[in-house]
Design a protein around this motif. Structure first.
Motif, PDB file in Angstrom:
ATOM      1  N   ARG A   1      10.642   0.944  -7.327  1.00 52.54           N
ATOM      2  CA  ARG A   1       9.676   1.884  -7.916  1.00 52.54           C
ATOM      3  C   ARG A   1       8.394   1.144  -8.270  1.00 52.54           C
ATOM      4  O   ARG A   1       8.416  -0.051  -8.574  1.00 52.54           O
ATOM      5  N   LEU A   2       7.294   1.876  -8.244  1.00 58.58           N
ATOM      6  CA  LEU A   2       5.999   1.270  -8.539  1.00 58.58           C
ATOM      7  C   LEU A   2       5.995   0.603  -9.906  1.00 58.58           C
ATOM      8  O   LEU A   2       5.464  -0.498 -10.072  1.00 58.58           O
TER       9      LEU A   2
ATOM     10  N   GLY B   1       0.814  -1.211   0.000  1.00 57.40           N
ATOM     11  CA  GLY B   1       0.000   0.000   0.000  1.00 57.40           C
ATOM     12  C   GLY B   1       0.848   1.260   0.000  1.00 57.40           C
ATOM     13  O   GLY B   1       0.512   2.246  -0.670  1.00 57.40           O
ATOM     14  N   ARG B   2       1.935   1.240   0.756  1.00 62.39           N
ATOM     15  CA  ARG B   2       2.820   2.414   0.790  1.00 62.39           C
ATOM     16  C   ARG B   2       3.433   2.669  -0.588  1.00 62.39           C
ATOM     17  O   ARG B   2       3.557   3.813  -1.030  1.00 62.39           O
TER      18      ARG B   2
ATOM     19  N   VAL C   1       7.298   4.969  -4.677  1.00 61.17           N
ATOM     20  CA  VAL C   1       8.678   4.505  -4.461  1.00 61.17           C
ATOM     21  C   VAL C   1       8.788   4.012  -3.023  1.00 61.17           C
ATOM     22  O   VAL C   1       8.114   4.525  -2.121  1.00 61.17           O
ATOM     23  N   LEU C   2       9.633   2.982  -2.815  1.00 54.92           N
ATOM     24  CA  LEU C   2       9.778   2.396  -1.482  1.00 54.92           C
ATOM     25  C   LEU C   2      11.210   1.914  -1.289  1.00 54.92           C
ATOM     26  O   LEU C   2      11.791   1.308  -2.199  1.00 54.92           O
ATOM     27  N   ARG C   3      11.743   2.172  -0.141  1.00 53.77           N
ATOM     28  CA  ARG C   3      13.095   1.699   0.194  1.00 53.77           C
ATOM     29  C   ARG C   3      12.985   0.342   0.882  1.00 53.77           C
ATOM     30  O   ARG C   3      12.321   0.190   1.910  1.00 53.77           O
ATOM     31  N   VAL C   4      13.601  -0.690   0.298  1.00 57.34           N
ATOM     32  CA  VAL C   4      13.607  -2.031   0.860  1.00 57.34           C
ATOM     33  C   VAL C   4      15.057  -2.432   1.089  1.00 57.34           C
ATOM     34  O   VAL C   4      15.789  -2.775   0.149  1.00 57.34           O
TER      35      VAL C   4
END
Length: 298
Positions: free
Chosen positions: A183-184, A167-168, A174-177
């Motif tokens: 990126r989406l 969801g984030r 964009v998300l830091r893993v």
């Protein structure tokens, strides 16, 4: 399909009435006489309706409005309900809105239509309207769902994105893993929004294809057979062949024909005529029939 008759109801076809259910929202179109009871037979509570659309103020398209709105007050519908209708028929709307004495408790809001273009923004998409050609002012309606993206489970798993992080990522793009930025667009693909169109009581005019263009589901009148095209033109209606030809030319995915004259007791004649022009997914509607909106395109 709450009612599929033309001006005159029959033993098997009620006056008009159509309910579109879309992601938890309900949209009621052209509630003719008996719509309140047809909703009951369909198992649909008045609280399922969030907007009402009236194409024009001929009785077979609006005389059920008082009962529906009064039922909303009786049932204590908690959300606001917006009613859209041609502004030129304000006097008729006012009469229907307060056709009899009742405890007026529902939050019913008038949404008169004054011209073409964007009519309203709804949680599920944008409502648009186009003018049609009929002896009285008439409008067709079109719902355009925004484009989105379809998440791909295999790519999400490979990127280590799961649970609330999905969801984030959808929200922020964009998300830091760990040490990696996801990126989406890396874990999803485009998902075109869907389109629904409602076209009633009109002869062929520019508004018909404008509404039908690219529709996933088109509900359209087919009052006459081609043999009675002169009558259709005179009274401002479409033939089954005309409706089907527009659908074919506009790339409609599922075509639903309705609003049939009582002079045609056998709907197979309408179907045969339409299939001569449209080789796609065709439904000749019957009262209380449920017609699924086609699945979203890949």
């Amino acid at each position: 399909m709450l009612g599929t008759a033309g001006q005159v109801p029959t033993r098997t076809r009620n006056h008009n009435g159509y309910l579109l259910r879309w992601d938890g929202r309900g949209f009621l179109f052209d509630p003719g006489e008996g719509t309140q009871r047809q909703l009951l037979l369909a198992g649909v509570p008045s609280s399922a309706v969030h907007r009402v659309f009236v194409s024009h103020f001929h009785g077979d398209h609006c005389l059920g409005l008082p009962g529906v709105l009064q039922r909303m007050s009786l049932d204590g519908v908690a959300h606001a309900v917006v009613t859209h209708y041609p502004a030129s028929g304000q006097v008729f709307y006012d009469r229907l809105r307060h056709a009899s004495a009742f405890a007026d408790r529902a939050d019913v809001r008038a949404g008169p239509v004054t011209g073409e273009g964007v009519l309203a923004e709804d949680p599920v998409g944008t409502w648009e309207t186009r003018r049609l050609e009929h002896p009285v002012e008439s409008f067709g309606y079109r719902l355009v769902e925004p484009d989105g993206r379809r998440m791909l489970p295999d790519r999400l798993a490979a990127a280590g994105v799961a649970g609330p992080d999905v969801g984030r990522l959808q929200r922020d793009g964009v998300l830091r893993v760990g040490e990696r930025t996801v990126r989406l667009e890396d874990v999803s693909e485009p998902r075109p929004g869907q389109r629904f169109a409602f076209v009633m009581d009109t002869r062929l005019c520019d508004g018909v294809p404008a509404l039908a263009e690219g529709a996933d589901l088109l509900v359209v009148e087919a009052t006459f057979l081609a043999q009675d095209a002169a009558l259709a033109e005179r009274y401002g209606h479409l033939t089954a062949r005309q409706a089907a030809r527009v659908a074919a030319e506009c790339g409609v995915r599922r075509l639903v024909l309705s609003h049939f004259s009582q002079r045609y007791p056998d709907p197979r004649r309408l179907e045969e005529e339409a299939r001569a022009e449209f080789d796609g997914d065709l439904v000749v509607a019957a009262d209380l029939q449920r017609v699924p909106v086609p699945a979203r395109r890949g």
